[in-house]
Structures are given as structure tokens and as C-alpha cells.
Design an enzyme around this catalytic site. Sequence first.
Site, short mmCIF file in Angstrom:
data_model
loop_
_atom_site.label_atom_id
_atom_site.label_comp_id
_atom_site.label_asym_id
_atom_site.label_seq_id
_atom_site.Cartn_x
_atom_site.Cartn_y
_atom_site.Cartn_z
N ARG A 1 63.37 32.02 13.23
CA ARG A 1 63.35 31.43 14.66
C ARG A 1 63.46 29.92 14.66
NH1 ARG A 1 58.68 30.05 17.94
NH2 ARG A 1 57.49 29.98 16.18
N HIS B 1 52.98 32.79 10.70
CA HIS B 1 52.93 32.38 12.18
C HIS B 1 53.60 33.20 13.15
CE1 HIS B 1 52.78 29.29 15.03
NE2 HIS B 1 54.09 29.18 14.99
N ARG C 1 62.13 25.69 9.79
CA ARG C 1 60.80 26.09 8.95
C ARG C 1 60.73 26.55 7.74
NH1 ARG C 1 57.25 27.62 14.34
NH2 ARG C 1 57.52 25.53 14.97
N HIS D 1 54.68 29.13 9.15
CA HIS D 1 54.56 27.72 9.85
C HIS D 1 54.13 26.65 8.68
CE1 HIS D 1 53.94 24.22 12.16
NE2 HIS D 1 54.28 24.83 13.19
N GLU E 1 61.28 19.20 17.52
CA GLU E 1 60.83 19.95 16.24
C GLU E 1 62.01 20.36 15.65
OE1 GLU E 1 58.51 23.12 17.82
OE2 GLU E 1 57.47 21.80 19.26
P1 FAD Z 1 50.69 37.15 23.17
O1 FAD Z 1 50.59 36.12 23.70
O2 FAD Z 1 50.32 37.42 21.53
O3 FAD Z 1 49.91 38.53 23.50
C1 FAD Z 1 49.85 39.53 23.31
C2 FAD Z 1 48.87 40.21 23.98
O4 FAD Z 1 48.91 41.69 23.86
C3 FAD Z 1 47.42 39.83 23.96
O5 FAD Z 1 46.99 39.86 25.41
C4 FAD Z 1 46.75 40.92 23.26
O6 FAD Z 1 45.48 40.97 23.35
C5 FAD Z 1 47.36 42.23 23.95
N1 FAD Z 1 47.20 43.40 22.75
C6 FAD Z 1 47.84 43.50 21.41
N2 FAD Z 1 47.32 44.68 21.16
C7 FAD Z 1 46.94 45.42 21.78
C8 FAD Z 1 46.47 46.82 22.12
N3 FAD Z 1 46.50 47.65 21.08
N4 FAD Z 1 45.98 47.10 23.47
C9 FAD Z 1 45.95 46.18 24.48
N5 FAD Z 1 46.15 45.05 24.43
C10 FAD Z 1 46.87 44.61 23.06
N6 FAD Z 1 55.97 29.54 20.50
C11 FAD Z 1 56.46 28.58 21.22
O7 FAD Z 1 57.68 28.99 21.68
N7 FAD Z 1 56.26 27.42 21.17
C12 FAD Z 1 55.20 26.90 20.63
O8 FAD Z 1 54.69 25.94 20.77
C13 FAD Z 1 54.08 27.85 19.94
N8 FAD Z 1 53.00 27.34 19.09
C14 FAD Z 1 52.25 28.47 18.71
C15 FAD Z 1 51.15 28.19 18.11
C16 FAD Z 1 50.36 28.97 17.26
C17 FAD Z 1 49.03 28.62 16.89
C18 FAD Z 1 50.78 30.33 17.39
C19 FAD Z 1 49.88 31.47 16.86
C20 FAD Z 1 51.95 30.93 18.15
C21 FAD Z 1 52.65 29.64 18.67
N9 FAD Z 1 54.04 30.19 19.13
C22 FAD Z 1 54.65 29.24 19.63
C23 FAD Z 1 54.42 31.47 19.24
C24 FAD Z 1 54.18 31.92 20.50
O9 FAD Z 1 52.96 31.51 20.90
C25 FAD Z 1 54.22 33.65 20.62
O10 FAD Z 1 55.18 34.11 19.98
C26 FAD Z 1 53.99 34.08 22.15
O11 FAD Z 1 52.99 33.34 22.79
C27 FAD Z 1 53.88 35.70 22.32
O12 FAD Z 1 53.61 36.09 23.32
P2 FAD Z 1 53.51 37.49 23.77
O13 FAD Z 1 53.26 37.34 25.19
O14 FAD Z 1 54.57 38.23 23.25
O15 FAD Z 1 52.28 37.95 23.02
C1 SIN Z 2 54.34 24.20 16.75
O1 SIN Z 2 53.97 23.79 17.85
O2 SIN Z 2 54.65 23.99 15.67
C2 SIN Z 2 54.75 25.72 17.01
C3 SIN Z 2 56.04 25.68 17.77
C4 SIN Z 2 56.51 27.20 17.47
O3 SIN Z 2 55.72 28.23 16.72
O4 SIN Z 2 57.43 27.49 18.02
#
Ligand code: FAD
Ligand code: SIN
Length: 533
Positions: free
Chosen positions: A385, A350, A289, A243, A114
Site C-alpha cells: 500500500r 502495520h 515502505r 511500518h 510520505e
Molecule cells: P478500524 O478503524 O480498525 O475499525 C475497525 C472496527 O471494527 C473497530 O471499531 C473494532 O472495534 C471493530 N471490530 C473488529 N472486530 C470486531 C468484532 N468481532 N465485533 C465487533 N466489532 C469489531 N492509514 C492512513 O491512510 N493514513 C495514516 O496516517 C495512517 N496511520 C496509521 C497509524 C497507525 C498507528 C495505524 C495502526 C494505522 C494507520 N493507518 C493509516 C491505517 C488506517 O488507520 C487503517 O487502515 C484504517 O483506519 C482502517 O479503518 P477501518 O474502518 O477499516 O478499521
Molecule cells: C504514518 O503516519 O506513517 C502512517 C501512514 C499510513 O499508514 O498510511
Amino acid sequence: MSKSYDVIVVGSGIAGLIFALKVAEAGSNVAIITKKNSAESNTNYAQGGIAAVTSQTDDVEMHVSDTLVAGDGLCEEAVVREILKDGAAGIEELARRGVEFTQLDDGRVSLGKEGGHSKRRILHVQDVTGKAIEDALVHSIETSPNIDTFEHHFAIELITSSKLKKLGHSAPEGDDRVLGLYALNTFSEQVETFSANAVMLATGGIGQVYQFTTNPFIATGDGIAMAYRAGVEVRNMEFIQFHPTAFYGAGSDRFLISEAVRGEGAILRNLKGEAFMEKYDERKELAPRDVVARAIDSEMKQSGSRHVWLDTRGISLKELHERFPNIYEYCAKQGIALERDMIPVVPAAHYLCGGVKTNLNSETTLPGLFACGEVASTGLHGANRLASNSLLEAVVMANRGASTAEKYLVNLKTDPIELPDWVDGDVRDSDERVVLLHNWDEVKRTMWDYVGIVRTTKRLERARTRIETLKREINEYYWDFKVDESLLELRNLILVAGLVVDCALQRKESRGLHFTLDFPEKSEQLVDSKVSV
Ligand code: FAD
Ligand code: SIN
């Protein structure tokens, strides 16, 4: 009556689930509070994969160097090194918990590429890495004896000793610390009180602050808003990662077309069909990015077009099917065959690179309050990032936070206390309340129009004026109305939008994801923007 636990975890994405599993395995009893069903999270939609050094030809120092380059001078180098060195261990943990990373025909793990990475180092499960991780972790949680999961519970507000004192309740002596939280059960519509001496905020990002985002609806910045209101330090909120390649469709949904597609050779073209990235950066489609998103923005502005094209026709049909089945299927449903047609793409909000400031143990500035995952700002990402570093950061920091939380609880030597019940407003419906909910659109449009990829001080100030008005309106209503999920989310969204603008106005330079026409150069000084009440 409070529900009492050793540890409360807010959020059930990768960060919250790994943290919960670790502290539960060490013997703590844990409540996971999550506002939808457990799987609904940004994690569930992650596509490209998770960056870690696992190959003999790679090395942690190269990963460190790529991360520092992408972060444009603002990463904390010691933090970067400390987190990235644990990458391989993080991958092993995910594999042990049931994630089956895609392998090549010869049995070696498949490594994707990437933007900004000098090596192939992205482990993935086809193009549905996040779903594979989320499924495996949710399954582990369901079979863990020390964890109660409260789905459809919306965490509203942290309870701290200083807040109790301010409201005239009895509270523990000593420094301010976290004591629990209030959460709205969105089925029963009752606010429940949870008591615990340690709370982990793992609430993810803020993509929904913008009109167009790759993030699901849960990403409304609730954790940042709660932490901020509790007096916790929040920093670097101006660094919103757009993104470069989200699918351009009629509605406001922005399905992600993974950067890994460019990693396998897809080319960006303007509406004349010309490949344009070479004009902007010698790394072309695989530049970091911020560079690619600005290049697309510039091409769109020059030609007045609503999107650019991503050309996948140079990738074999076999590879498209095997590596990107989810993206292939989504595009097919939109009438686009990747071997024959080009994909209309635009940048979309993103990822949040700033957030609740933590140290390397996931501790925030409030004792007992931990944060990890996208809600947290550890210093790893700096001003931008590096792709696929966020899933990795979440795993590593959840582990570090778990060890620290266990020690914190042992040293505290006290049980959670009974907390006062929530006092709710009693007004239910009114015409004005409906109007207020239209403010959702206004805040999202304001952020998109005035706080986007290219900024100016004038536009930021306009955004600030509008957001201040919205903030006043919502705060007037908040105390009178019986709370519901949309009111709570809107209040958080408006607060967080204001924090982004405040941080952006503090930064008198262009760096990483923050680009302003008024200060186009980088400043000599390296400073974090900071906001706290
Ligand atoms: P999240 O996975 O967002 O979880 C947050 C949780 O908190 C959820 O369960 C939500 O319901 C809960 N929540 C929020 N507010 C409240 C509240 N008030 N009360 C109770 N619950 C609450 N990163 C990579 O490293 N590689 C990738 O390939 C990649 N691809 C991505 C593709 C997409 C489409 C997106 C959107 C993001 C991508 N990212 C990627 C970024 C990465 O997915 C996220 O940064 C990461 O998953 C965040 O994890 P987290 O556990 O911090 O939060
Ligand atoms: C992607 O697959 O392009 C998302 C990867 C990321 O947000 O780190």
C-alpha cells in the site's frame, strides 16, 4: 428473539461509520456493532493523514502512478483510478462532517509528504489525523436518528441461508445470502441475534497476529475469519505491511513514528550513526515502505542490533512542536527530546493489504455481505500500500458500498427474517482453558519469527505446522466452552494467521511486501493468492 434492522454494520472505524451514516441518511435503520467503545479502532491512531489530490500542482494520474509503483505490479489499475479520482470528494465529505484539516499560516491546507508519493498530497490534522476523524464521525453517529450503536458487542458469526439449511432450520429459497449475525454482549455475557438483509464488515486489520505491531488490541482479524468461515473469498493475505519506524521500547507495544516525520527530513541511521538508505534506494528515506523496512531489517541483521535510529535533529523545534505534537510528547515521556536525541526505531506489523475480496461496490462474493476499509481487498493496494491511501480508500468505498446496499435492499423486496438463537457450550473454566489462552503468545511469536519481513519456504512450513496444531486445539475447545471475547479472538487470530501462511506459500516469487529467499525474483505472471473454504 432477533433484533431486526435493515442494515448491520460491524465496526466503528472510518469505514463502518461513514457507511452507517450514508445508509441511515438514505432512510435505512442501522445497527452498528462494535466490540469496544465506538472510538477504539485503528482509525483512531492514524497519524500521517489521508492522501488525496487537492492541489493545483498535483494530478490524479500522478497519484495513480505512485500507487501502481508502490503496489509492485499487483494493483488493479481500473480500481486504482476509480478510487483515487474521488479523493477530493472524500476530503470534502470529512470536512463537512467536522474534520478540521491543518492549515498553513496563509490559510491553504497543509500537505504532508510520505514515502512513494511524488508530490505533497497528505492532508492531516497535525499528527493525530485519525483521532480527529474518529471524533467527528462518532459525534455524527450519536446525533443520527436511524442508528443504534451496540458497543461492547463482539460479532461472532455470520448467519447465512446455506448455514441455516445445513443446521436443519427453515431458510429463504434461492442462492445463499447473508441474513444476520450473532454477537456476544461482553457485559451481559449473552449472545444476541441480529437479523438484517445487508451486513457491512468494517472490522479493520490483523496487526495483533504479530508479536510487534502498531495496531491496537482490536485488530484481530475477526471480519476476515467470519467471512472465510461463511465461504467468502479472501485473497492476498501474505501482503503484510511492516511500518519501518515504530518506537523501539522494552515491551511489545510499538508506538508509531509517522512516515511524515521522514517526509519532513528525518534521517535513518545505523548504530554507527551512518545514514544508510542511499545504499538501498535512490529515494532514500522516502522509498516505499517495503523497501525501507527491508533496508532496516538488513542493517539490523548485519550489525546484530535491536533497532536503528531516526534522526529528527535537522527539523526545527517549531516544526516538531507544530506538526508532530503527539509524537514529540510520546518521545519526551520516554526521555527523548527530538531536537537533541535520536529515536530508536524498528519495523512493526502495520497494515494488511489483502483481505476479503470485493468489487468496486464493496460487494463480497456472498450476496448481502459488504466489506470495506482495511478488512477488504479491493485491488487498490496490490502488493504494497502507498502511504495514507487507506483512510482514503475507506471513505470512497464506504460511499460506494452504501449506494449499492440501498439498491440491493430495494431489489430484494423482503423483510429480515426471525433467526434461531445461538446455542452455547456450557463448560466455563478449566486449567486447560488457561493453557489454551497462552496460545495467544505462541501464534504471535510464530508469525513474528517465521512469517516476517524476509521469508523462506522452510520457515513458512514450520509456521504452518505450528498453526495447524493450534487450530486443532482451539477448535476442539470452541464447541464445548461458553464463549468469551478472548476465546473468540484467539480462534480468529489463529485462523487468520493460517490464511497469511497459506497465501505466502502459494506465492512462488518476491513481490512488494512478500520477500522470500527461495524465490527472490518477480514472476512474469500476475496472480492473486486465494483462500476459501
Ligand atoms: P478500524 O478503524 O480498525 O475499525 C475497525 C472496527 O471494527 C473497530 O471499531 C473494532 O472495534 C471493530 N471490530 C473488529 N472486530 C470486531 C468484532 N468481532 N465485533 C465487533 N466489532 C469489531 N492509514 C492512513 O491512510 N493514513 C495514516 O496516517 C495512517 N496511520 C496509521 C497509524 C497507525 C498507528 C495505524 C495502526 C494505522 C494507520 N493507518 C493509516 C491505517 C488506517 O488507520 C487503517 O487502515 C484504517 O483506519 C482502517 O479503518 P477501518 O474502518 O477499516 O478499521
Ligand atoms: C504514518 O503516519 O506513517 C502512517 C501512514 C499510513 O499508514 O498510511
